[in-house]
Structure formats: structure tokens, C-alpha cells
Design a protein around this motif. Sequence first.
Motif, short mmCIF file in Angstrom:
data_model
loop_
_atom_site.label_atom_id
_atom_site.label_comp_id
_atom_site.label_asym_id
_atom_site.label_seq_id
_atom_site.Cartn_x
_atom_site.Cartn_y
_atom_site.Cartn_z
N TRP A 13 35.06 37.38 34.03
CA TRP A 13 36.49 37.18 33.82
C TRP A 13 37.33 37.94 34.85
O TRP A 13 38.40 37.49 35.24
CB TRP A 13 36.90 37.62 32.41
CG TRP A 13 36.39 36.77 31.31
CD1 TRP A 13 35.28 36.96 30.55
CD2 TRP A 13 36.99 35.55 30.83
NE1 TRP A 13 35.13 35.96 29.63
CE2 TRP A 13 36.17 35.08 29.77
CE3 TRP A 13 38.13 34.83 31.18
CZ2 TRP A 13 36.46 33.92 29.07
CZ3 TRP A 13 38.41 33.67 30.47
CH2 TRP A 13 37.59 33.22 29.44
N LEU A 14 36.84 39.10 35.26
CA LEU A 14 37.59 39.96 36.17
C LEU A 14 36.81 40.13 37.47
O LEU A 14 35.59 40.01 37.49
CB LEU A 14 37.86 41.34 35.56
CG LEU A 14 38.62 41.39 34.24
CD1 LEU A 14 38.80 42.82 33.79
CD2 LEU A 14 39.98 40.69 34.37
N GLU A 15 37.55 40.44 38.54
CA GLU A 15 36.93 40.76 39.82
C GLU A 15 37.68 41.91 40.46
O GLU A 15 38.88 42.07 40.26
CB GLU A 15 36.91 39.54 40.74
CG GLU A 15 38.28 39.02 41.12
CD GLU A 15 38.21 37.80 42.01
OE1 GLU A 15 37.10 37.36 42.31
OE2 GLU A 15 39.28 37.29 42.40
N GLY A 16 36.94 42.73 41.20
CA GLY A 16 37.56 43.84 41.90
C GLY A 16 37.79 43.49 43.35
O GLY A 16 37.00 42.78 43.97
N ARG A 17 38.88 43.95 43.89
CA ARG A 17 39.18 43.78 45.31
C ARG A 17 39.27 45.16 45.92
O ARG A 17 40.02 46.01 45.44
CB ARG A 17 40.48 43.01 45.51
CG ARG A 17 40.43 41.60 44.91
CD ARG A 17 41.73 40.85 45.11
NE ARG A 17 41.69 39.57 44.39
CZ ARG A 17 42.74 38.75 44.29
NH1 ARG A 17 43.88 39.07 44.88
NH2 ARG A 17 42.63 37.62 43.61
N HIS A 18 38.46 45.36 46.97
CA HIS A 18 38.27 46.68 47.54
C HIS A 18 39.61 47.34 47.88
O HIS A 18 40.41 46.82 48.65
CB HIS A 18 37.40 46.59 48.80
CG HIS A 18 37.03 47.93 49.36
ND1 HIS A 18 36.27 48.83 48.66
CD2 HIS A 18 37.36 48.52 50.53
CE1 HIS A 18 36.11 49.91 49.39
NE2 HIS A 18 36.77 49.74 50.54
N GLU B 130 26.98 45.18 43.57
CA GLU B 130 27.54 43.84 43.41
C GLU B 130 26.51 42.87 42.84
O GLU B 130 26.81 42.10 41.91
CB GLU B 130 28.04 43.32 44.76
CG GLU B 130 28.60 41.90 44.72
CD GLU B 130 29.84 41.77 43.86
OE1 GLU B 130 30.02 40.71 43.24
OE2 GLU B 130 30.62 42.74 43.80
N TYR B 131 25.29 42.90 43.34
CA TYR B 131 24.25 42.00 42.82
C TYR B 131 23.89 42.36 41.38
O TYR B 131 23.54 41.49 40.59
CB TYR B 131 23.02 42.03 43.71
CG TYR B 131 23.21 41.30 45.02
CD1 TYR B 131 23.77 40.02 45.06
CD2 TYR B 131 22.83 41.87 46.23
CE1 TYR B 131 23.96 39.35 46.25
CE2 TYR B 131 23.00 41.21 47.44
CZ TYR B 131 23.57 39.94 47.44
OH TYR B 131 23.75 39.28 48.62
N ALA B 132 23.96 43.65 41.05
CA ALA B 132 23.71 44.05 39.66
C ALA B 132 24.75 43.43 38.74
O ALA B 132 24.43 42.95 37.64
CB ALA B 132 23.71 45.57 39.53
N ARG B 133 26.02 43.40 39.19
CA ARG B 133 27.07 42.79 38.37
C ARG B 133 26.87 41.28 38.29
O ARG B 133 27.02 40.68 37.22
CB ARG B 133 28.44 43.12 38.96
CG ARG B 133 28.86 44.56 38.76
CD ARG B 133 30.32 44.77 39.13
NE ARG B 133 30.53 44.74 40.56
CZ ARG B 133 30.58 45.82 41.32
NH1 ARG B 133 30.43 47.01 40.79
NH2 ARG B 133 30.80 45.71 42.63
N ARG B 134 26.53 40.64 39.40
CA ARG B 134 26.33 39.20 39.41
C ARG B 134 25.12 38.83 38.54
O ARG B 134 25.15 37.83 37.80
CB ARG B 134 26.15 38.70 40.83
CG ARG B 134 27.41 38.87 41.68
CD ARG B 134 27.15 38.65 43.15
NE ARG B 134 26.93 37.25 43.48
CZ ARG B 134 27.90 36.37 43.68
NH1 ARG B 134 29.17 36.73 43.59
NH2 ARG B 134 27.62 35.12 44.00
N ARG B 135 24.08 39.64 38.63
CA ARG B 135 22.91 39.43 37.78
C ARG B 135 23.29 39.53 36.30
O ARG B 135 22.85 38.73 35.46
CB ARG B 135 21.84 40.45 38.11
CG ARG B 135 20.74 40.60 37.07
CD ARG B 135 19.93 41.85 37.31
NE ARG B 135 19.05 42.16 36.21
CZ ARG B 135 19.39 42.87 35.14
NH1 ARG B 135 20.63 43.33 35.05
NH2 ARG B 135 18.54 43.10 34.18
N ALA B 136 24.13 40.53 35.96
CA ALA B 136 24.54 40.70 34.56
C ALA B 136 25.29 39.47 34.04
O ALA B 136 25.13 39.07 32.89
CB ALA B 136 25.41 41.95 34.42
#
Length: 439
Positions: A53-58, A349-355
Motif C-alpha cells: 500500500w505504501l512506498e518509500g522515496r529516498h 528492498e527485496y526483503a520487502r518485495r518478498r514479504a
Amino acid sequence: MSAQLVGQLREAMGEGRLAAGERLPSSRALAGLLGVSRTVVTEAYEQLYAEGWLEGRHGSGTYVTEGVAAAPTPRPQKTKTRPARRAAAPHEIDLRPGLAWIGALDTPAWRRAWRLAAGMPPQQRQDPHGLPGLREALADYIRRSRGVSCPADGLLITRGATNGLDLLAATVLRPGDRVGVEEPGYGRARAVLKGRGAELVPCPVDEHGLIVDGLPDDLRIVYATPSHQYPMGGVLPVPRRQALLAWARRTGTLIAEDDYDGEFRFDVAPLPALYGLDPEVVVYLGTTAKILTMDMGVGWLVGRPGLVGEVALRREELNDRTAAVPQDALRLLLERGDLDRYVRRMRAEYARRRAVVVRALDGLALRGETAGLHLVVEVPASDARRISAEAAERGVLVETLERHHMGQNRASGLVIGYGSAATPAQLRRGCEIVRSLGA
């Protein structure tokens, strides 16, 4: 309280009251507004981030992911309507394995490295081992990241892992030599070896990786992916690694270790490469295709110096070389520490995408989800073919395990990749479609 906040925010985003792309307050600011601890807000944000639902922008904050808001509910029509036509397939969501996510790659460090590399003077003749500066920087990197120590004359720069495998095969194989390949396994590796005249011998894998017991003694090379078996996802345990090395020493077989995504593991620290246990019988193959992008076209081959020297001579005969500008760009990324920082970011990032993927596929039998950029959903072969076809009709691309076998299917299911260009919201939506189709 975190669960209540998650529910309220999810509802607001789903109804469009929080619009796609809208910036949310910081966790500290929202906690102050609500009169709760910052931990409550942080946990809620993390949950919604994992769900897509949310995304972070550096350096910018937390935003509602594009495309998550539900479409407005149409008002009922008073007049009689015709049956609705089947909607056109939406924009494709690519969940096939084998791709790295490059959304965070366009950084000042990346652009600077390429700009400086492009300004280097051209070379008339290149060392077939690769540029010395890159070899030195890479040797240090793989020692730190993968537990691989090698002298400078034991490392050769390639155009990628399959190019390294091709050079190795061109050097040591004779037409008709028997070569072991994992079954199921990586199709491009099989094609490379077959193209060099090898007789391919399928070697079964299980949930842990290559099965050592029963390997034939007359193999010249065994191609293996011990850190994250492709595509099943098994991680070869230490006792089986030791048994494989003992078998290779006894039979004189070379092990070609493809460490295609060994940097990315989510349950424990990345496991050291097999090469570190016995450099005499293992040739280590690495690539930037998963840690950066396949377009960079740089990889490496590590082995005992005498063998690497033979590969370099054969490479000159074949007029094979790795472009100098990408080599220099990678050298600069390594020397300045930019690659290490990027890999750490991408591991998170991949850990979040995997989740996101694991949550969307909750309740299904999953394999290989603790490492790498893909996982396997176990379903019967007939269901896998049907789901893949029906998902494609709805704009979601997934692969079946069937295409990774060279003989009779030993395992069945779907291979789901989460390293593609799909956003977290698209990953979630694509996996929900797959699940709704009966997986």
C-alpha cells in the motif's frame, strides 16, 4: 492499536480518500496528531509497506503507492443494460523469474561512474583476464561478500555467468564429454553446454538442492547453483557440500558453481560460496545481472590459476572480450563503496518485495522463499499450466516449473519472480490474481 491504524489507513486508501501518490505524515508527526507512541505508527507503516500500500522515496518520505486506490463504485443504471464485454487485459505484470529490479539504480553514483568510465582513453589490446584495476577491486568484493579468496591470476572478467560457463566449457570439454546439470535447472546453462558438444546428464535435486548420492563417476563438469538452486530455491547444506566436494576430488570432476544471486538471503546472513571450501575442484561464476542489471554485461570466473590461465588463452583464440567501459564503471562503483551500499539497500528492498509476495500467497505451499529473487508455488502440473495461461489472459505473466525440466517432470508448480519492474502494488495484485485462479 497498530492493527486499528492499519485498518483505517487501508480503508482510506482503498476508498481513495488517501490518493495514490499522496505523501503521508512522518511517523513522529502522525503519532503526535493521534496521541499514540511512535512505535504504533512505525509498525503500521511497516505493515502497509509490506502489503504494497505504501512506498518509500529516498530522502523524501512515505507515499501511497500508485494504483492502489479502488475505482469508484458505479451508480446502478435504471435502464436495461447489455451484458458487459470482457475487459481488455490490463498492463502486464511480469512475475517471471530472472530479472533484477532496477527502479533504484539511477543514482548520482551510477551516473558518475559511467560518465568517468566513458572518459577513459581506449585501449588497443585488452588483457583477456580483464582490466587489472577491476580484477583487484572485484577480488576484494567477493572476498568480503561471498567468502571467496583468490589471487589476481585466479580471476577472469567475463560478460556474465553464462559467458564464463561457455569459456570454461570451450577450454576443458571435448565433444561427447558427459556434463551433469541440475534437474530441474537453468535452461540457458544447458544450452551453453550442449552448444559446446557436451552430452547432458540430468542430476536430480530435492528441497535442499543437488542430490549427491548417485552422481555418475564419469562426468567432466557438474553445473550447480548451491546457494539458491535454480529454480527450486534449495540451499545446499554443509554436509552435502562436503560430500559433493569429496566426490569431485575422487572422480576428477570440475564443479561449475553459478552464484547468480548469492548476496540476497532473508533469514540469515548470505552463505559463503562453495568455492571457498575447495578452490581446486570448484570454478566460481558470478555476475552483475542480479546485483545491478544484466545490461551492464560484466561477470567473473574464479578458479585455480593454472586453469584460469588456460581459459584466458582459449578466450584469445575465440576473440571473446568484455567491453572496457562497463568494466571501468564497475571498478569505480566498487572502489568508492557505492556497490556495497547499493547491495545493502537492495537486500532490504527485496526483503520487502518478498514479504508482499509471501503475504499475497498466504496459505499456499511455497519453496525457496528465504533467498534470491524468486520462489516456487507448489501445485499439480495440470493446474500450473492452466493458471499460467489464465493469468496471462488477465495480464499477469508467470512461469511453470515444467519449462525448467529437460526430461520427465520431477516437480510441478509456478515460479514467481519479484525482482522485475513491477511495483509492490502490482506484485500484490498479480499474486492475488494467481491465488484466485486456484493456486
